[in-house]
Design an enzyme around this catalytic site. Structure first.
Site, PDB file in Angstrom:
ATOM      1  N   ARG A  23       0.819  -1.211   0.000  1.00 12.96           N
ATOM      2  CA  ARG A  23       0.000   0.000   0.000  1.00 12.96           C
ATOM      3  C   ARG A  23       0.852   1.261   0.000  1.00 12.96           C
ATOM      4  NH1 ARG A  23      -5.323  -1.410   1.724  1.00 12.96           N
ATOM      5  NH2 ARG A  23      -5.840   0.722   1.265  1.00 12.96           N
ATOM      6  N   ARG A  27      -2.617   7.466   1.233  1.00  9.41           N
ATOM      7  CA  ARG A  27      -2.934   8.718   1.931  1.00  9.41           C
ATOM      8  C   ARG A  27      -1.850   9.268   2.839  1.00  9.41           C
ATOM      9  NH1 ARG A  27      -8.354   6.425   4.130  1.00  9.41           N
ATOM     10  NH2 ARG A  27      -6.899   4.684   4.037  1.00  9.41           N
ATOM     11  N   ARG A  36      -5.586  12.804  -5.469  1.00 15.48           N
ATOM     12  CA  ARG A  36      -6.873  12.166  -5.127  1.00 15.48           C
ATOM     13  C   ARG A  36      -7.979  13.219  -5.106  1.00 15.48           C
ATOM     14  NH1 ARG A  36     -11.089  10.045  -3.287  1.00 15.48           N
ATOM     15  NH2 ARG A  36     -11.265   8.601  -1.533  1.00 15.48           N
ATOM     16  N   ASP A  73      -7.220  -1.566  -6.907  1.00 14.63           N
ATOM     17  CA  ASP A  73      -7.745  -2.140  -5.665  1.00 14.63           C
ATOM     18  C   ASP A  73      -8.216  -3.560  -5.936  1.00 14.63           C
ATOM     19  OD1 ASP A  73      -8.511  -1.054  -2.796  1.00 14.63           O
ATOM     20  OD2 ASP A  73     -10.035  -2.516  -3.391  1.00 14.63           O
ATOM     21  N   TYR A 149     -15.545  -9.681   1.184  1.00 19.35           N
ATOM     22  CA  TYR A 149     -16.083  -8.318   0.993  1.00 19.35           C
ATOM     23  C   TYR A 149     -17.370  -8.355   0.177  1.00 19.35           C
ATOM     24  CZ  TYR A 149     -11.899  -6.050   2.865  1.00 19.35           C
ATOM     25  OH  TYR A 149     -10.887  -5.628   3.695  1.00 19.35           O
TER      26      TYR A 149
HETATM   27  O1  CP3 Z   1      -0.205  -1.079  -2.536  1.00 14.17           O
HETATM   28  C1  CP3 Z   1      -0.466  -0.080  -3.232  1.00 14.17           C
HETATM   29  O2  CP3 Z   1       0.014   1.031  -3.036  1.00 14.17           O
HETATM   30  C2  CP3 Z   1      -1.353  -0.279  -4.440  1.00 14.17           C
HETATM   31  C3  CP3 Z   1      -2.708   0.006  -4.261  1.00 14.17           C
HETATM   32  C4  CP3 Z   1      -3.631  -0.832  -3.396  1.00 14.17           C
HETATM   33  C5  CP3 Z   1      -4.814  -0.278  -2.854  1.00 14.17           C
HETATM   34  N1  CP3 Z   1      -5.531  -1.286  -2.290  1.00 14.17           N
HETATM   35  C6  CP3 Z   1      -5.184   1.140  -2.943  1.00 14.17           C
HETATM   36  C7  CP3 Z   1      -6.165   1.701  -1.994  1.00 14.17           C
HETATM   37  C8  CP3 Z   1      -3.621  -2.186  -3.064  1.00 14.17           C
HETATM   38  C9  CP3 Z   1      -2.557  -3.251  -3.328  1.00 14.17           C
HETATM   39  C10 CP3 Z   1      -4.827  -2.455  -2.378  1.00 14.17           C
HETATM   40  C11 CP3 Z   1      -5.201  -3.804  -1.892  1.00 14.17           C
HETATM   41  C12 CP3 Z   1      -6.375  -3.954  -1.047  1.00 14.17           C
HETATM   42  N2  CP3 Z   1      -7.554  -3.251  -1.086  1.00 14.17           N
HETATM   43  C13 CP3 Z   1      -6.508  -4.966  -0.065  1.00 14.17           C
HETATM   44  C14 CP3 Z   1      -5.480  -6.032   0.233  1.00 14.17           C
HETATM   45  C15 CP3 Z   1      -4.355  -5.515   1.039  1.00 14.17           C
HETATM   46  C16 CP3 Z   1      -4.736  -4.982   2.387  1.00 14.17           C
HETATM   47  O3  CP3 Z   1      -4.366  -3.851   2.660  1.00 14.17           O
HETATM   48  O4  CP3 Z   1      -5.366  -5.712   3.156  1.00 14.17           O
HETATM   49  C17 CP3 Z   1      -7.767  -4.821   0.532  1.00 14.17           C
HETATM   50  C18 CP3 Z   1      -8.359  -5.661   1.643  1.00 14.17           C
HETATM   51  C19 CP3 Z   1      -8.427  -3.755  -0.140  1.00 14.17           C
HETATM   52  C20 CP3 Z   1      -9.802  -3.245   0.082  1.00 14.17           C
HETATM   53  C21 CP3 Z   1      -9.800  -1.834   0.504  1.00 14.17           C
HETATM   54  N3  CP3 Z   1      -9.562  -0.752  -0.327  1.00 14.17           N
HETATM   55  C22 CP3 Z   1     -10.039  -1.327   1.801  1.00 14.17           C
HETATM   56  C23 CP3 Z   1     -10.325  -2.168   3.023  1.00 14.17           C
HETATM   57  C24 CP3 Z   1      -9.941   0.061   1.730  1.00 14.17           C
HETATM   58  C25 CP3 Z   1     -10.234   1.055   2.810  1.00 14.17           C
HETATM   59  C26 CP3 Z   1      -9.171   1.095   3.825  1.00 14.17           C
HETATM   60  C27 CP3 Z   1      -8.107   2.031   3.421  1.00 14.17           C
HETATM   61  O5  CP3 Z   1      -6.920   1.691   3.572  1.00 14.17           O
HETATM   62  O6  CP3 Z   1      -8.455   3.126   3.020  1.00 14.17           O
HETATM   63  C28 CP3 Z   1      -9.600   0.398   0.384  1.00 14.17           C
HETATM   64  C29 CP3 Z   1      -9.366   1.749  -0.174  1.00 14.17           C
HETATM   65  C30 CP3 Z   1      -8.034   2.011  -0.766  1.00 14.17           C
HETATM   66  N4  CP3 Z   1      -7.364   1.139  -1.588  1.00 14.17           N
HETATM   67  C31 CP3 Z   1      -7.253   3.179  -0.621  1.00 14.17           C
HETATM   68  C32 CP3 Z   1      -6.091   3.007  -1.378  1.00 14.17           C
HETATM   69  C33 CP3 Z   1      -4.968   3.980  -1.580  1.00 14.17           C
HETATM   70  C34 CP3 Z   1      -7.664   4.415   0.162  1.00 14.17           C
HETATM   71  C35 CP3 Z   1      -8.705   5.133  -0.638  1.00 14.17           C
HETATM   72  C36 CP3 Z   1      -8.641   6.628  -0.538  1.00 14.17           C
HETATM   73  O7  CP3 Z   1      -7.781   7.239  -1.179  1.00 14.17           O
HETATM   74  O8  CP3 Z   1      -9.508   7.175   0.147  1.00 14.17           O
END
Ligand code: CP3
Length: 340
Positions: A23, A27, A36, A73, A149
């Protein structure tokens, strides 16, 4: 120039080890927050290739990481299967929950690659701009985590809705898992064809499953994905990350043909070195919160991880995704400690 991360996936040891952070685009970076805000919603950012490419490159430029991970994502797959997916600020992802068999029978049985085309375009753009020494990683969620999910409609503390669903109607749940296996294979193959050097399969919620369910819903589907991807892209490199697997990780690396596994921060390092790294390269495993804390605690944690794993094929990373509160200086401190 050789990509050090790929040599590790081939089984070589590198000193210092390659570093990237799960990740790493997100943010905690001011430049991410600015873009964003410009893009609108999260999915608007994901599906705008120029923006998504820029966000992918931001952390690599700032920190000189050894890998870029595609900005997307795991939930774009249910989205491409026709399920409503929204990301609301502060709440995380929201999907129309799947209550029963009829609810997912309304979904498409195959992903619509027109919906995912911008993701492949992002990979092509990033690939052109990346220095040759830096690896580009694609990814997907593992079927169990994505299904959890899809069923709950959001993240929950222990993904109880999906666990209940799988106990109550295992046959229906197996159909959903099969759809996700097929979807993941075609999604990963297209990412590799677009230029991803390796792909990671995130099974964030693997650790809530008891061993028999872990075999059935984590190991088996992931094994099938790895085998089916290899059938289409024989030299595909795959990193598995069944978070929270604990002792079951030994079983995972026995059964799933991965080039490396991600270790979470909870695993016993001695066990991981003797039972896991003896078989496959490992990646991990700093506690994301020690990166928030910084100071002496961070130095000690980096030293302990290096001491445990850097004598073998190893990629330094966190044990789960970086959290938004992480101070940028702590990442610099960590990199200095690792790279000298
Ligand atoms: O790693 C990276 O930088 C690449 C991008 C990436 C995102 N999500 C961007 C994201 C990756 C590899 C993911 C994977 C992901 N997404 C997982 C598996 C890894 C983990 O962290 O458990 C899961 C379970 C998700 C589902 C998801 N997406 C959740 C639970 C959330 C909300 C929680 C959070 O961290 O905000 C997201 C949103 C999300 N995915 C954001 C980002 C940068 C934040 C969104 C925003 O900008 O508001």
């Amino acid at each position: 120039m050789d990509k050090t991360l790929l040599t590790v996936l081939d089984g070589d040891r590198q000193s210092p080890p390659p570093v990237w952070l799960m990740r790493q685009a997100g943010r905690y970076l001011p430049e991410y927050r600015a873009l964003r805000a410009k893009a609108g919603g999260f999915l608007d950012l994901v599906f705008a290739p120029e923006f998504a490419a820029e966000v992918t490159l931001q952390p690599v430029r700032r920190f000189g990481f050894d890998a870029a991970i595609l900005f997307s994502d795991i939930l774009v797959v249910p989205h491409a299967l026709g399920q409503q997916v929204r990301f609301s600020v502060g709440e995380g992802p929201l999907l129309d929950p799947i209550a029963d068999r009829t609810a997912f029978e309304r979904l498409n049985s195959e992903v619509d690659h027109k919906v995912l085309a911008p993701v492949y375009e992002t990979i092509r753009i990033v690939k052109q701009q990346l220095e040759p020494s830096v690896a580009l990683l694609g990814f997907c969620g593992a079927p169990w985590t994505v299904a959890s999910y899809m069923i709950a409609g959001r993240g929950t503390p222990d993904q109880a809705p999906a666990r209940l669903f799988a106990y109550r109607d295992a046959a229906a749940f197996a159909v959903l898992i099969d759809v996700l296996v097929e979807a993941s294979v075609s999604y990963l193959v297209r990412q590799l064809q677009a230029g991803a050097d390796a792909v990671q399969i995130f099974d964030t919620w693997a650790g809530v499953l008891p061993p028999d369910q872990f075999e059935r819903w984590c190991i088996e589907p992931t094994r099938r994905i790895a085998e089916l991807v290899h059938a289409q892209v024989p030299n595909a490199k795959i990193i598995g990350f069944p978070r929270g697997a604990g002792a079951m990780l030994a079983r995972y690396v026995e059964k799933v043909p991965v080039n490396a596994v991600g270790l979470d921060w909870m695993i016993d390092k001695g066990f991981a070195r003797e039972r896991i790294q003896s078989r496959v390269p490992v990646q991990g495993n700093l506690d994301p919160l020690v990166l928030v804390a910084g100071g002496v605690a961070l130095d000690r944690a980096v030293d302990a991880t290096m001491e445990a794993f850097a004598k073998g094929p190893f990629i330094l990373n966190l044990g789960h995704g970086i959290v938004p509160e992480t101070p940028i200086e702590h990442i610099e401190q960590m990199l200095k400690r690792v790279r000298g």
